[in-house]
Write a protein that holds these residues in place. Sequence first.
Motif, PDB file in Angstrom:
ATOM      1  N   CYS A  71     -12.125  -2.479  -6.097  1.00  0.00           N
ATOM      2  CA  CYS A  71     -12.642  -2.008  -7.388  1.00  0.00           C
ATOM      3  C   CYS A  71     -12.816  -3.187  -8.344  1.00  0.00           C
ATOM      4  N   THR A  72     -13.743  -3.040  -9.259  1.00  0.00           N
ATOM      5  CA  THR A  72     -13.890  -4.034 -10.323  1.00  0.00           C
ATOM      6  C   THR A  72     -13.587  -3.408 -11.681  1.00  0.00           C
ATOM      7  N   ALA A  73     -13.888  -2.124 -11.822  1.00  0.00           N
ATOM      8  CA  ALA A  73     -13.698  -1.478 -13.124  1.00  0.00           C
ATOM      9  C   ALA A  73     -13.080  -0.090 -12.948  1.00  0.00           C
ATOM     10  N   PRO A  74     -11.765  -0.030 -12.648  1.00  0.00           N
ATOM     11  CA  PRO A  74     -11.118   1.284 -12.521  1.00  0.00           C
ATOM     12  C   PRO A  74     -11.229   2.065 -13.822  1.00  0.00           C
ATOM     13  N   GLU A  75     -11.221   3.392 -13.702  1.00  0.00           N
ATOM     14  CA  GLU A  75     -11.385   4.228 -14.895  1.00  0.00           C
ATOM     15  C   GLU A  75     -10.041   4.768 -15.381  1.00  0.00           C
ATOM     16  N   GLU A  76     -10.049   5.351 -16.563  1.00  0.00           N
ATOM     17  CA  GLU A  76      -8.802   5.854 -17.153  1.00  0.00           C
ATOM     18  C   GLU A  76      -8.197   6.996 -16.339  1.00  0.00           C
ATOM     19  N   THR A  77      -9.019   7.627 -15.502  1.00  0.00           N
ATOM     20  CA  THR A  77      -8.526   8.740 -14.687  1.00  0.00           C
ATOM     21  C   THR A  77      -7.847   8.261 -13.391  1.00  0.00           C
ATOM     22  N   CYS A  78      -7.915   6.960 -13.100  1.00  0.00           N
ATOM     23  CA  CYS A  78      -7.369   6.439 -11.832  1.00  0.00           C
ATOM     24  C   CYS A  78      -5.851   6.295 -11.900  1.00  0.00           C
ATOM     25  N   PHE A  79      -5.177   6.668 -10.792  1.00  0.00           N
ATOM     26  CA  PHE A  79      -3.728   6.427 -10.728  1.00  0.00           C
ATOM     27  C   PHE A  79      -3.289   6.156  -9.292  1.00  0.00           C
ATOM     28  N   CYS A  80      -4.138   5.435  -8.554  1.00  0.00           N
ATOM     29  CA  CYS A  80      -3.844   5.145  -7.144  1.00  0.00           C
ATOM     30  C   CYS A  80      -2.553   4.345  -6.987  1.00  0.00           C
ATOM     31  N   SER A  81      -2.246   3.471  -7.971  1.00  0.00           N
ATOM     32  CA  SER A  81      -1.063   2.607  -7.834  1.00  0.00           C
ATOM     33  C   SER A  81       0.232   3.433  -7.789  1.00  0.00           C
ATOM     34  N   VAL A  82       0.191   4.658  -8.345  1.00  0.00           N
ATOM     35  CA  VAL A  82       1.364   5.539  -8.304  1.00  0.00           C
ATOM     36  C   VAL A  82       1.747   5.828  -6.841  1.00  0.00           C
ATOM     37  N   PHE A  83       0.747   5.788  -5.955  1.00  0.00           N
ATOM     38  CA  PHE A  83       0.984   6.072  -4.539  1.00  0.00           C
ATOM     39  C   PHE A  83       1.056   4.779  -3.714  1.00  0.00           C
ATOM     40  N   GLY A  84       1.256   3.659  -4.403  1.00  0.00           N
ATOM     41  CA  GLY A  84       1.415   2.383  -3.708  1.00  0.00           C
ATOM     42  C   GLY A  84       0.121   1.811  -3.166  1.00  0.00           C
ATOM     43  N   ILE A  85      -1.003   2.267  -3.691  1.00  0.00           N
ATOM     44  CA  ILE A  85      -2.299   1.762  -3.214  1.00  0.00           C
ATOM     45  C   ILE A  85      -2.697   0.568  -4.080  1.00  0.00           C
ATOM     46  N   ASP A  86      -3.150  -0.509  -3.431  1.00  0.00           N
ATOM     47  CA  ASP A  86      -3.597  -1.697  -4.159  1.00  0.00           C
ATOM     48  C   ASP A  86      -5.118  -1.772  -4.058  1.00  0.00           C
ATOM     49  N   PRO A  87      -5.839  -1.489  -5.148  1.00  0.00           N
ATOM     50  CA  PRO A  87      -7.301  -1.476  -5.062  1.00  0.00           C
ATOM     51  C   PRO A  87      -7.907  -2.863  -4.831  1.00  0.00           C
ATOM     52  N   ALA A  88      -7.073  -3.908  -4.943  1.00  0.00           N
ATOM     53  CA  ALA A  88      -7.573  -5.260  -4.657  1.00  0.00           C
ATOM     54  C   ALA A  88      -7.492  -5.577  -3.161  1.00  0.00           C
ATOM     55  N   GLN A  89      -6.764  -4.768  -2.420  1.00  0.00           N
ATOM     56  CA  GLN A  89      -6.647  -4.940  -0.958  1.00  0.00           C
ATOM     57  C   GLN A  89      -7.016  -3.602  -0.334  1.00  0.00           C
ATOM     58  N   PRO A  90      -8.321  -3.287  -0.299  1.00  0.00           N
ATOM     59  CA  PRO A  90      -8.715  -1.902  -0.007  1.00  0.00           C
ATOM     60  C   PRO A  90      -8.618  -1.468   1.456  1.00  0.00           C
ATOM     61  N   GLY A  91      -8.371  -2.396   2.388  1.00  0.00           N
ATOM     62  CA  GLY A  91      -8.142  -1.990   3.783  1.00  0.00           C
ATOM     63  C   GLY A  91      -9.414  -1.631   4.534  1.00  0.00           C
ATOM     64  N   GLY A  92      -9.352  -0.585   5.347  1.00  0.00           N
ATOM     65  CA  GLY A  92     -10.483  -0.216   6.208  1.00  0.00           C
ATOM     66  C   GLY A  92     -10.579  -1.162   7.399  1.00  0.00           C
ATOM     67  N   ASP A  93     -11.747  -1.217   8.054  1.00  0.00           N
ATOM     68  CA  ASP A  93     -11.958  -2.154   9.173  1.00  0.00           C
ATOM     69  C   ASP A  93     -12.393  -3.520   8.653  1.00  0.00           C
ATOM     70  N   VAL A  94     -13.149  -3.491   7.542  1.00  0.00           N
ATOM     71  CA  VAL A  94     -13.560  -4.730   6.858  1.00  0.00           C
ATOM     72  C   VAL A  94     -13.319  -4.485   5.374  1.00  0.00           C
ATOM     73  N   SER A  95     -12.686  -5.439   4.693  1.00  0.00           N
ATOM     74  CA  SER A  95     -12.524  -5.334   3.228  1.00  0.00           C
ATOM     75  C   SER A  95     -13.557  -6.229   2.569  1.00  0.00           C
ATOM     76  N   THR A  96     -14.084  -5.793   1.432  1.00  0.00           N
ATOM     77  CA  THR A  96     -15.047  -6.629   0.705  1.00  0.00           C
ATOM     78  C   THR A  96     -14.690  -6.673  -0.784  1.00  0.00           C
ATOM     79  N   TRP A  97     -15.146  -7.743  -1.440  1.00  0.00           N
ATOM     80  CA  TRP A  97     -14.880  -7.954  -2.861  1.00  0.00           C
ATOM     81  C   TRP A  97     -16.169  -8.468  -3.501  1.00  0.00           C
ATOM     82  N   LEU A  98     -16.407  -8.058  -4.742  1.00  0.00           N
ATOM     83  CA  LEU A  98     -17.524  -8.592  -5.525  1.00  0.00           C
ATOM     84  C   LEU A  98     -16.959  -9.637  -6.476  1.00  0.00           C
ATOM     85  N   SER A  99     -17.545 -10.836  -6.455  1.00  0.00           N
ATOM     86  CA  SER A  99     -17.059 -11.875  -7.375  1.00  0.00           C
ATOM     87  C   SER A  99     -18.122 -12.956  -7.549  1.00  0.00           C
TER      88      SER A  99
END
Length: 341
Positions: A130-158
């Motif tokens: 993610c680059t711009a999480p919204e106020e409704t997001c709370f993934c970190s409560v479940f231990g999810i790191d949106p900077a390390q999104p997983g899957g088979d290939v992870s990608t980042w915009l920068s």
Amino acid sequence: MQKIAMDRISEFYSAMAAERALYLPLKKRGAVNFGRWQEGADVDIDALHTVKSPKDLFFPQSEDIVAFKMKGKEIEIDAPDTPDEPFAVFGVRACDARAMEVLDRVFLSEPVDTYYRARRENGVVITLACTAPEETCFCSVFGIDPAQPGGDVSTWLSGGFLYLKAVTEKGEAFLAGLTPLEEANDAEIEPAVRALEETMERLPLKDLDLTGIDGNATEKLFGSEQWAELSRACLGCGTCTYICPTCQCYDIRDFDTGKEIRRYRCWDSCMYSDFTRMAHGNPRKSQVERFRQRFMHKLVYFPANNDGMYSCVGCGRCVAKCPISMNIVKVAKALGAEARK
Ligand code: SF4
Ligand code: SF4
């Protein structure tokens, strides 16, 4: 790590689509949803959330299971082939990638759902930090790191580039076949990762406290008097279940085409009055019972049966979309104090 300049991103899409069917967030009539890419498609990888999650690609909203036809006194049975088309899905956010792990627990447990398994085996999941999480997001409560999104290939915009890193062997094999990629250094994505971490710190729901709401809370929470008030305005519309990346309930129905009976399965919602209706009637007769079932399943029953894993990933879709502004965050806040007594 590899990268491709964003002004060459169409070449990247073409290269992926040459390998296998490619699905990614597409804008259509003002809404963004996963759809099949073709030249000229209106791709929107900046959209944080698609309206529906990529769940459809593995567990479609509706699919044929079998058809029956009478031939004299014989019944002819026509079972569709197991899905075998190789595909890739690009732009999956960390929360939706975690949701697939929740679905795996359900559909890959015995008895295995062979349609789901075939799609999981044939699909390459390419996540996007993610680059711009919204106020409704709370993934970190479940231990999810949106900077390390997983899957088979992870990608980042920068910095005008898309960076890619294989996470699994399947992802490595997929990337190896793509030509327009340049070599890159892990340090190049650090500014984007730091900026995301700073934004996550400012999110209003990041401190949602789930202490006491877990697989052991059935006794404390099932009989809570708060369910009546929490569910009072619920319309039973099912929106929260249809947009949820982890909801997995379905119905099986027969449709008489006049020539044959087609048996299909389609998503269903525990919020509906005819959900799991049997000959004796519906086991949950009131909306308060149905409402309670949805939240108890996500926060208590599922973790009780799945090593503590919640069946919510904090994507925030239900927070944004419920027409009466009732959602899992409000439920967790209301019941939290009771659970911790
Ligand atoms: S909680 Fe909201 S979205 Fe879900 S069924 Fe009730 S009114 Fe609809
Ligand atoms: S319950 Fe709501 S926040 Fe949780 S995964 Fe489902 S839609 Fe997302």
